[in-house]
Design an enzyme around this catalytic site. Structure first.
Site, PDB file in Angstrom:
ATOM      1  N   ASP A 111      -1.195 -44.533 -32.299  1.00 39.06           N
ATOM      2  CA  ASP A 111      -2.190 -45.417 -31.685  1.00 39.06           C
ATOM      3  C   ASP A 111      -3.356 -44.682 -31.045  1.00 39.06           C
ATOM      4  O   ASP A 111      -3.971 -45.182 -30.105  1.00 39.06           O
ATOM      5  CB  ASP A 111      -1.508 -46.305 -30.637  1.00 39.06           C
ATOM      6  CG  ASP A 111      -0.591 -47.341 -31.259  1.00 39.06           C
ATOM      7  OD1 ASP A 111      -1.023 -47.992 -32.232  1.00 39.06           O
ATOM      8  OD2 ASP A 111       0.539 -47.502 -30.777  1.00 39.06           O
ATOM      9  N   ASP A 171      -1.808 -52.525 -38.611  1.00 36.49           N
ATOM     10  CA  ASP A 171      -2.589 -52.171 -37.429  1.00 36.49           C
ATOM     11  C   ASP A 171      -3.167 -50.759 -37.530  1.00 36.49           C
ATOM     12  O   ASP A 171      -4.204 -50.451 -36.932  1.00 36.49           O
ATOM     13  CB  ASP A 171      -1.733 -52.217 -36.162  1.00 36.49           C
ATOM     14  CG  ASP A 171      -0.729 -53.346 -36.100  1.00 36.49           C
ATOM     15  OD1 ASP A 171      -0.170 -53.704 -37.147  1.00 36.49           O
ATOM     16  OD2 ASP A 171      -0.476 -53.852 -34.997  1.00 36.49           O
TER      17      ASP A 171
END
Length: 388
Positions: A111, A171
């Site tokens: 991330d 994502d």
């Protein structure tokens, strides 16, 4: 519960068509964030640094720097500085951003884009701070350690090893922007090539024939073979999770901007048109959390709507004008601004209500979430900047 949701939807459908007063919306955002800054300062201690959502008692919930959402709060503050030019927002953004500095070395997560590009990236964009650029490059160096050339993707989660040997989530497309930036900063094409390889593998394996997306593709890390296709945060494996589909639209639009590859534009256009074709696309243009979850009393996801709107404004720059993607984005933004905003002075400073985080795990259902506010402001900025 159903009566409450029905009344909310009725109100939304009545008011969604009103126009956005950009100056008033920015003033509202400033007022709300002033509340959040004060509350966050009072709660920020030890490992908790960035507001994420409200807990089950309705109180402001902060997260540690390693949380995937930690970069959105400083990103919101940077955007307020960009909108207003006010030094106070720059100072608050700098303080919030610097709390994430050590994350540039955190190789235990994919991330990095969410955390570092939404914080340090926005700071670099709006100030040109050279130290931010160096942190972004190191963040990209850390991120590419998770790339497996046999699979052709950057690994997502390290958890749930009982389910997937090598999971890659849709994502992850959002983290590629950091890699493209690193190549611009350094001239080293390694980052660019890894980003393109990841995007191409995603293009090949994450989409169903109808254009919808799976959330998770499980790969064999030795052979690169696809072993599972799951929708972990959706209603079921063959359903379409709204935020996942939004990540796909945004990710491939961004990849087209960075590469000029027509395959990415084609996929972005197909994904935007997929939303338009859905029979269950609500009249107020804010999707249910999953397009296949049954019934009309399902929670909405304002965060997915904000991501879609921001992506559509950019896609409108590249696609034929007859597609009218900016008009589609305008309809979404009118609804978010008119019917999904928090009452002024409430919700501990969040801007938007009615987002859904992870419904199958009973987590963050019908609550404000910081990334909804981030992409709402980004969409508002794009609308202003590009005259949409």
């Amino acid at each position: 519960m159903k009566k409450k949701i029905f009344l909310f939807l009725l109100s939304a459908q009545i008011s969604w068509a009103q126009k956005i007063d950009l100056a008033e919306t920015v003033r509202f955002a400033e007022y709300q964030m002033s509340i959040m800054v004060k509350e966050a300062a009072g709660k920020s201690a030890g490992k908790k640094v960035s507001p994420r959502t409200l807990d089950k008692n309705g109180e402001l919930e902060l997260v540690a720097p390693g949380d995937w959402t930690s970069g959105f709060y400083p990103g919101v503050l940077w955007q307020l500085y960009h909108f207003t030019g006010e030094q106070k927002w720059k100072e608050e953004a700098e303080k919030a951003t610097e709390k994430l500095e050590k994350e540039q070395f955190n190789g235990g997560t994919h991330d990095m884009g969410f955390k570092m590009y939404c914080s340090y990236g926005k700071g670099w964009e709006y100030t040109g701070n050279e130290s931010y650029k160096q942190i972004l490059v190191q963040s990209a160096k850390t991120l590419i350690t998770r790339f497996n050339p046999v699979v052709g993707c950057i690994r997502s989660w390290d958890h749930n090893r009982d389910k997937w040997d090598y999971p890659v989530i849709i994502d992850n497309m959002m983290n590629l922007e950091l890699l493209f930036a690193a190549t611009r900063f350094t001239g080293d094409s390694t980052y660019y090539k890894i980003a393109v390889t990841h995007a191409n593998t995603t293009l090949k394996n994450h989409f169903r024939p109808d254009g919808s997306t799976y959330h998770v593709i499980g790969y064999d890390p030795v052979t690169g073979e696809v072993k599972q296709r799951h929708t972990h945060q959706g209603y079921q494996n063959e359903s379409t999770w709204a935020r996942g589909q939004a990540w796909a639209l945004y990710g491939f639009t961004m990849c087209y901007r960075e590469t000029g590859d027509p395959a990415y534009l084609k996929k972005a256009v197909e994904t935007a048109n997929w939303f338009r074709k859905q029979a269950r696309w609500p009249k107020d243009n804010v999707p249910y959390w999953d397009f296949n979850a049954p019934g009309n009393d399902q929670p909405r996801d304002a965060s997915a709507a904000a991501i879609i709107a921001s992506a559509l404004y950019e896609l409108d720059k590249y696609a034929p004008k007859k597609a009218k993607y900016a008009a589609f984005a305008n309809d979404i933004m009118k609804s978010l601004d008119g019917s999904y905003r928090a009452p002024k002075g409430e919700a501990h400073g969040f801007l938007l209500l009615h987002s859904t985080g992870h419904l199958p795990h009973n987590s963050e259902i019908d609550v404000p979430i910081i990334y909804a506010d981030y992409y709402f402001l980004e969409a508002l900025g794009r609308k202003k900047e590009w005259g949409k």
